[in-house]
Design an enzyme around this catalytic site. Structure first.
Site, PDB file in Angstrom:
ATOM      1  N   HIS A   1       0.833  -1.187   0.000  1.00 38.94           N
ATOM      2  CA  HIS A   1       0.000   0.000   0.000  1.00 38.94           C
ATOM      3  C   HIS A   1       0.875   1.248   0.000  1.00 38.94           C
ATOM      4  CE1 HIS A   1       0.769  -1.307   4.147  1.00 38.94           C
ATOM      5  NE2 HIS A   1       0.641  -0.047   4.537  1.00 38.94           N
TER       6      HIS A   1
ATOM      7  N   ARG B   1      -3.036  15.850   5.737  1.00 46.81           N
ATOM      8  CA  ARG B   1      -3.531  14.505   6.063  1.00 46.81           C
ATOM      9  C   ARG B   1      -2.750  13.959   7.244  1.00 46.81           C
ATOM     10  NH1 ARG B   1      -2.658   8.972   4.703  1.00 46.81           N
ATOM     11  NH2 ARG B   1      -4.648   7.822   4.717  1.00 46.81           N
TER      12      ARG B   1
END
Length: 343
Positions: A260, A270
């Site tokens: 990922h 974020r």
């Protein structure tokens, strides 16, 4: 070949693959079955009604945001990471890298307290309390999930997996990643969205991830066109669960450690908070007896968590092991299996 997929909303075929969502309030047998099924196919799933109080999550997120809002000098007082502490670096494989700042702490109450004096000088006791509260909640969630896996996998001891991270000497970590805002305008001049944390798999047993509602997480899946990056929509009510390398080894490859990455392509910052459940350093890792049969012979030789952890750091720090690692990249095997080859 890795196909760079567009961001959410731009590729219905990719989004149609679906990210598994499991409600832990469902009948336990049903939830356990779906957890294992998702771990076999994706190595990744979302859970809701997970039992971690919203207040615990909100307090931890507020503390993390306050830390990353400090001046560079103040944050650097908590670094450089060795490997614990504050740092800024590029992370990823095969040129798939990006810059982020992060804070890593050992998920042990006695270890958090000393770091709290440098991470949060205003009120270190409050910081320690909030971190320990969050770790307790996410570790409890990880243990519940591992025990449900044990039930569905028909392990003689359904707690065989959870015991590894319940051990008082476990090597679990809590990590906070911060990706600054980055304006990305419709891929002009063929530029791809900016990568915050490049392609990787998590080496531990299980990862429990939470973000602040800003999208960016992507998982790598195989398709007829090659490997495809699947964007994971933000979900403020869910935790994301990621199968790690050690769990893949313990289940003899039945559960998959997923590759990922995280993108930093939003006008908003974020923040992700990840609990990494790991065994003790001296724990011997090998496929569980129930996972080995004539039809599924043993795929991995035994290794300790300390051996594997050391090998991972060595790959980043020494040229000879890195060269061997790069040679193995040409083979169609996972990063986890590449590392095992050089242990």
């Amino acid at each position: 070949m890795v196909v760079a997929s567009p961001m959410p909303g731009c590729n219905e075929r990719v989004l149609g693959l679906g990210i598994p969502l499991i409600d832990l309030s469902w009948r336990r047998e049903r939830a356990s079955k779906l957890i294992v099924k998702a771990s076999e196919k994706f190595g990744f799933f979302r859970v809701i009604n997970h039992g971690v109080p919203k207040g615990v999550v909100a307090r931890m997120e507020a503390e993390a945001i306050e830390f990353f809002s400090m001046s560079a000098q103040e944050k650097q007082n908590s670094g450089p990471p060795s490997p614990l502490g504050y740092g800024i670096r590029n992370i990823g494989l095969k040129g798939d890298t990006g810059e982020l700042e992060y804070l890593i702490l050992h998920a042990n109450p006695t270890s958090v307290a000393p770091w709290a004096r440098t991470v949060c000088r205003k009120d270190p006791m409050k910081f320690s309390s909030i971190v320990n509260e969050y770790v307790e909640g996410t570790r409890g969630l990880a243990c519940d999930i591992l025990e449900m896996m044990g039930e569905e996998l028909r392990l003689d001891d359904r707690r065989a997996l959870s015991k590894l991270i319940r051990d008082d000497e476990n090597d679990s970590l809590i990590r906070f990643n911060h990706y600054g805002p980055h304006c990305c305008s419709s891929n002009k001049n063929g530029k791809s969205p900016r990568i915050g944390f490049g392609e990787h798999s998590d080496p531990q047993i299980l990862s429990i991830l939470r973000s602040n509602g800003v999208e960016g997480l992507q998982i790598l899946m195989s398709s007829d066109d090659g490997d495809v990056w699947i964007p994971v929509p933000a979900d403020p009510d869910a935790f994301f669960v990621i199968v790690g390398d050690v769990l893949q080894a313990l289940t003899n490859g039945r559960l998959l450690s997923v590759r990922h990455r995280a993108m930093s392509n939003s006008n908003c910052s974020r923040l992700s908070m990840i609990y990494f459940g790991a065994p003790t350093l001296h724990t011997m890792i090998s496929p569980l007896p129930e996972m080995v049969s004539l039809e599924t012979p043993c795929r991995y030789r035994s290794f300790t968590w300390a051996d594997y952890k050391k090998a991972m750091y060595s790959l980043r720090l020494t040229h000879n092991r890195l060269d061997l690692f790069l040679i193995n990249i040409a083979q169609d095997i996972s990063p986890f299996e590449r590392i095992l080859q050089i242990l």
